[in-house]
Design a protein around this motif. Structure first.
Motif, PDB file in Angstrom:
ATOM      1  N   VAL A  11     -39.118  71.461  65.711  1.00 30.42           N
ATOM      2  CA  VAL A  11     -40.334  71.568  66.401  1.00 30.42           C
ATOM      3  C   VAL A  11     -41.238  72.229  65.356  1.00 30.42           C
ATOM      4  CG1 VAL A  11     -41.605  72.924  68.181  1.00 30.42           C
ATOM      5  CG2 VAL A  11     -38.890  72.194  68.567  1.00 30.42           C
ATOM      6  N   TYR A  12     -42.569  71.674  65.302  1.00 30.95           N
ATOM      7  CA  TYR A  12     -43.530  72.373  64.687  1.00 30.95           C
ATOM      8  C   TYR A  12     -44.403  73.093  65.353  1.00 30.95           C
ATOM      9  CZ  TYR A  12     -41.600  68.963  61.527  1.00 30.95           C
ATOM     10  OH  TYR A  12     -40.813  68.105  60.597  1.00 30.95           O
ATOM     11  N   ILE A  77     -28.419  68.790  74.404  1.00 32.36           N
ATOM     12  CA  ILE A  77     -29.979  68.669  73.865  1.00 32.36           C
ATOM     13  C   ILE A  77     -30.655  67.636  74.835  1.00 32.36           C
ATOM     14  CG2 ILE A  77     -31.274  67.560  71.904  1.00 32.36           C
ATOM     15  CD1 ILE A  77     -29.797  70.356  71.415  1.00 32.36           C
ATOM     16  N   LYS A  78     -30.151  66.666  75.410  1.00 34.78           N
ATOM     17  CA  LYS A  78     -30.851  65.975  76.203  1.00 34.78           C
ATOM     18  C   LYS A  78     -31.860  66.502  77.390  1.00 34.78           C
ATOM     19  CE  LYS A  78     -28.287  61.704  76.120  1.00 34.78           C
ATOM     20  NZ  LYS A  78     -27.458  60.541  76.954  1.00 34.78           N
ATOM     21  N   PRO A  79     -31.312  67.601  77.996  1.00 38.05           N
ATOM     22  CA  PRO A  79     -32.371  68.283  78.594  1.00 38.05           C
ATOM     23  C   PRO A  79     -33.408  69.082  78.146  1.00 38.05           C
ATOM     24  CG  PRO A  79     -30.243  68.859  79.449  1.00 38.05           C
ATOM     25  CD  PRO A  79     -30.162  68.068  78.185  1.00 38.05           C
ATOM     26  N   VAL A  80     -33.121  69.653  76.880  1.00 40.12           N
ATOM     27  CA  VAL A  80     -34.136  70.291  75.983  1.00 40.12           C
ATOM     28  C   VAL A  80     -35.301  69.271  75.740  1.00 40.12           C
ATOM     29  CG1 VAL A  80     -34.591  71.461  73.860  1.00 40.12           C
ATOM     30  CG2 VAL A  80     -32.434  71.784  75.218  1.00 40.12           C
ATOM     31  N   TYR A  83     -37.673  68.890  78.371  1.00 40.52           N
ATOM     32  CA  TYR A  83     -38.357  70.344  78.479  1.00 40.52           C
ATOM     33  C   TYR A  83     -39.460  70.045  77.554  1.00 40.52           C
ATOM     34  CZ  TYR A  83     -39.876  74.890  77.792  1.00 40.52           C
ATOM     35  OH  TYR A  83     -40.603  76.245  77.615  1.00 40.52           O
ATOM     36  N   LEU A  84     -39.115  69.785  76.140  1.00 44.51           N
ATOM     37  CA  LEU A  84     -40.163  69.601  75.257  1.00 44.51           C
ATOM     38  C   LEU A  84     -41.194  68.559  75.442  1.00 44.51           C
ATOM     39  CD1 LEU A  84     -37.934  69.958  71.904  1.00 44.51           C
ATOM     40  CD2 LEU A  84     -39.540  71.627  72.813  1.00 44.51           C
ATOM     41  N   GLU A  85     -40.749  67.498  76.315  1.00 43.83           N
ATOM     42  CA  GLU A  85     -41.699  66.507  76.402  1.00 43.83           C
ATOM     43  C   GLU A  85     -42.835  66.898  77.375  1.00 43.83           C
ATOM     44  OE1 GLU A  85     -41.447  61.965  78.233  1.00 43.83           O
ATOM     45  OE2 GLU A  85     -39.826  62.525  76.816  1.00 43.83           O
ATOM     46  N   PRO A  90     -47.475  65.671  71.976  1.00 46.06           N
ATOM     47  CA  PRO A  90     -46.836  64.498  71.257  1.00 46.06           C
ATOM     48  C   PRO A  90     -47.090  64.765  69.991  1.00 46.06           C
ATOM     49  CG  PRO A  90     -48.139  63.854  73.055  1.00 46.06           C
ATOM     50  CD  PRO A  90     -48.468  65.168  72.953  1.00 46.06           C
ATOM     51  N   GLY A  91     -45.777  64.430  69.015  1.00 42.81           N
ATOM     52  CA  GLY A  91     -45.675  64.439  67.645  1.00 42.81           C
ATOM     53  C   GLY A  91     -45.638  65.985  66.987  1.00 42.81           C
ATOM     54  N   HIS A  92     -45.360  66.978  68.066  1.00 42.09           N
ATOM     55  CA  HIS A  92     -45.208  68.152  67.434  1.00 42.09           C
ATOM     56  C   HIS A  92     -43.650  68.844  67.319  1.00 42.09           C
ATOM     57  CE1 HIS A  92     -49.104  70.007  67.259  1.00 42.09           C
ATOM     58  NE2 HIS A  92     -49.207  68.740  67.551  1.00 42.09           N
ATOM     59  N   TRP A  93     -42.643  67.574  67.650  1.00 42.75           N
ATOM     60  CA  TRP A  93     -41.492  67.657  67.741  1.00 42.75           C
ATOM     61  C   TRP A  93     -40.466  66.400  67.421  1.00 42.75           C
ATOM     62  CZ3 TRP A  93     -38.541  65.456  71.793  1.00 42.75           C
ATOM     63  CH2 TRP A  93     -39.304  64.984  72.689  1.00 42.75           C
ATOM     64  N   VAL A  94     -39.675  66.534  66.600  1.00 41.59           N
ATOM     65  CA  VAL A  94     -38.803  65.117  66.208  1.00 41.59           C
ATOM     66  C   VAL A  94     -37.350  65.605  66.506  1.00 41.59           C
ATOM     67  CG1 VAL A  94     -40.527  64.229  64.777  1.00 41.59           C
ATOM     68  CG2 VAL A  94     -38.689  65.971  63.840  1.00 41.59           C
ATOM     69  N   TYR A  95     -36.447  64.495  66.666  1.00 40.75           N
ATOM     70  CA  TYR A  95     -35.183  64.791  66.859  1.00 40.75           C
ATOM     71  C   TYR A  95     -34.421  63.534  66.180  1.00 40.75           C
ATOM     72  CZ  TYR A  95     -34.935  61.656  70.902  1.00 40.75           C
ATOM     73  OH  TYR A  95     -35.153  60.681  71.832  1.00 40.75           O
TER      74      TYR A  95
END
Length: 102
Positions: A11-12, A77-80, A83-85, A90-95
């Motif tokens: 996460v950025y 991680i899927k529920p996290v 939450y991030l979404e 958009p574009g401030h986190w990657v996995y």
């Protein structure tokens, strides 16, 4: 050798987003029980605004880039990710999928 398949998340943020960072850390720890989280403070960076954030010797900037990283089992991680979404731009986190080594 045993391996475990996991999802790795990055996460950025910036230091100026202290409230958002504190809330995210609380949620990861208290609600999702993520095994471990690491927070890195950058010395320079820029995001979608194009504004360069840098550390200077005479200027203790309070808006440097921050990267938060964590990984865990895919099902944790899927529920996290959901939450991030909802909470992050958009574009401030990657996995990506990863594998632990033991």
């Amino acid at each position: 050798m045993n391996h475990q398949d996991v999802l790795f998340v990055r996460v950025y943020l910036t230091e100026a987003k202290q409230a958002q960072l504190k809330q995210l850390l609380k949620v990861l720890h208290d609600d999702y029980h993520i095994s471990g989280v690491t927070l890195f403070r950058g010395i320079s960076g820029f995001g979608d605004s194009g504004q360069l954030h840098e550390a200077h010797l005479l200027d203790l900037s309070l808006d440097l880039p921050i990267t938060l990283e964590f990984f865990d089992e895919t099902e944790k991680i899927k529920p996290v990710l959901a939450y991030l979404e909802q909470e992050m731009k958009p574009g401030h986190w990657v996995y990506w999928p990863a594998r632990t080594g033991t």
